[in-house]
Design an enzyme around this catalytic site. Structure first.
Site, PDB file in Angstrom:
ATOM      1  CB  SER A 109      -0.761   0.058   1.186  1.00 54.87           C
ATOM      2  OG  SER A 109      -0.087   0.183   2.131  1.00 54.87           O
ATOM      3  CB  SER A 149       0.121   3.639   4.752  1.00 57.61           C
ATOM      4  OG  SER A 149       1.160   2.619   4.884  1.00 57.61           O
ATOM      5  CE  LYS A 185       0.356   1.742   8.707  1.00 52.47           C
ATOM      6  NZ  LYS A 185      -0.246   2.225   7.310  1.00 52.47           N
ATOM      7  CB  SER A 234      -1.003   6.565   7.002  1.00 56.51           C
ATOM      8  OG  SER A 234      -0.673   5.453   7.783  1.00 56.51           O
TER       9      SER A 234
END
Length: 255
Positions: free
Chosen positions: A73, A75, A130, A214
């Protein structure tokens, strides 16, 4: 539903090893007694003996040393792009037993600014990636898309606004406790542009570098220490889609 690859790999190691061991203890000698040294092994045993060492090595490497992941993704844009293949250090934050995730050896702890792979609290069988923003006890605040940790403002240096003709996104250098990384933020405020929380003990606060795009700790809460997987440290390949050619232009360490 995500496939639990570590569990599958563990079972493959156990089954192939058990087949090889049982054959060696109970059947191999009888075969040799009947047919001599030219006795042929059953196909299942032959496959087990061939695959067990390979599976065991892969299991140890990806469980305790380094594991590859693909970024699914956006994010973490601009730091990580969709299609990046990364390497994750599995021992940076301590050695953990595969499948159960129990830490057996303490080596280090996550630090602010690390890019970390983990299992989020709302999807406990899905890998997420993250950036570590808050450590246990930290006060995290976001004010008009500016990050504050324990009251200390994270400095931001504007690099460019995109697209140039009608800017909607700003790309900036953000500095957290002396560590700089790229970050993208929408010019128009979003629901994540303002936020505040205190990180409880034994947990971490995670945010994506693509701040307004995100789903992270601002949406689903804090990450327990037991769900930490490892530290992402390098990009080794980029591959957009199956029919495209892989690229090595993004190879390098992750800031």
């Amino acid at each position: 539903m995500d496939i639990n690859f570590p569990l599958i790999l563990l079972w493959l190691v156990i089954i192939s090893g058990a087949i090889w061991l049982i054959d060696s203890l109970f059947f191999a000698r009888k075969r040799r007694q009947k047919a001599g040294e030219r006795a042929e092994e059953p196909v299942l045993v032959e496959y087990a003996k061939s695959f067990f060492p390979v599976l065991a090595i892969v299991f140890v490497l990806r469980s305790f040393i380094v594991e590859p992941f693909q970024i699914p993704s956006a994010s973490m844009v601009p730091t990580l792009q969709v299609g990046d293949f990364i390497l994750v250090n599995k021992y940076a934050y301590g050695l953990r037993l595969p499948v159960s995730r129990t830490k057996v050896v303490d080596i280090g702890e996550p630090q602010r600014g690390d890019v970390m792979v983990f299992f989020p609290p709302h999807m406990n069988d899905t890998y997420f990636i993250k950036r570590v923003i808050g450590l246990p006890g930290d006060r995290i605040e976001v004010k008009n898309n500016v990050l504050y940790i324990n009251g200390e403002r994270a400095s931001q240096e504007l690099i460019q606004a995109l697209p140039p003709a009608s800017p909607q996104v700003e790309v900036v250098w953000e500095e957290i406790y002396g560590r700089r990384h790229l970050m993208a933020r929408d010019i128009m405020p979003s629901r994540y542009s303002n936020f505040s929380a205190t990180v409880p003990e034994g947990h971490y606060f995670m945010m994506g570098d693509n701040r307004d795009n995100s789903l992270d700790s601002r949406a689903w809460g804090f990450v327990p220490e037991r769900d930490v997987v490892g530290k992402a440290f390098a990009i080794w390949m980029h591959w957009d889609q199956l029919l495209s050619l892989p690229s090595f232009s993004r190879v390098g360490t992750i800031q």
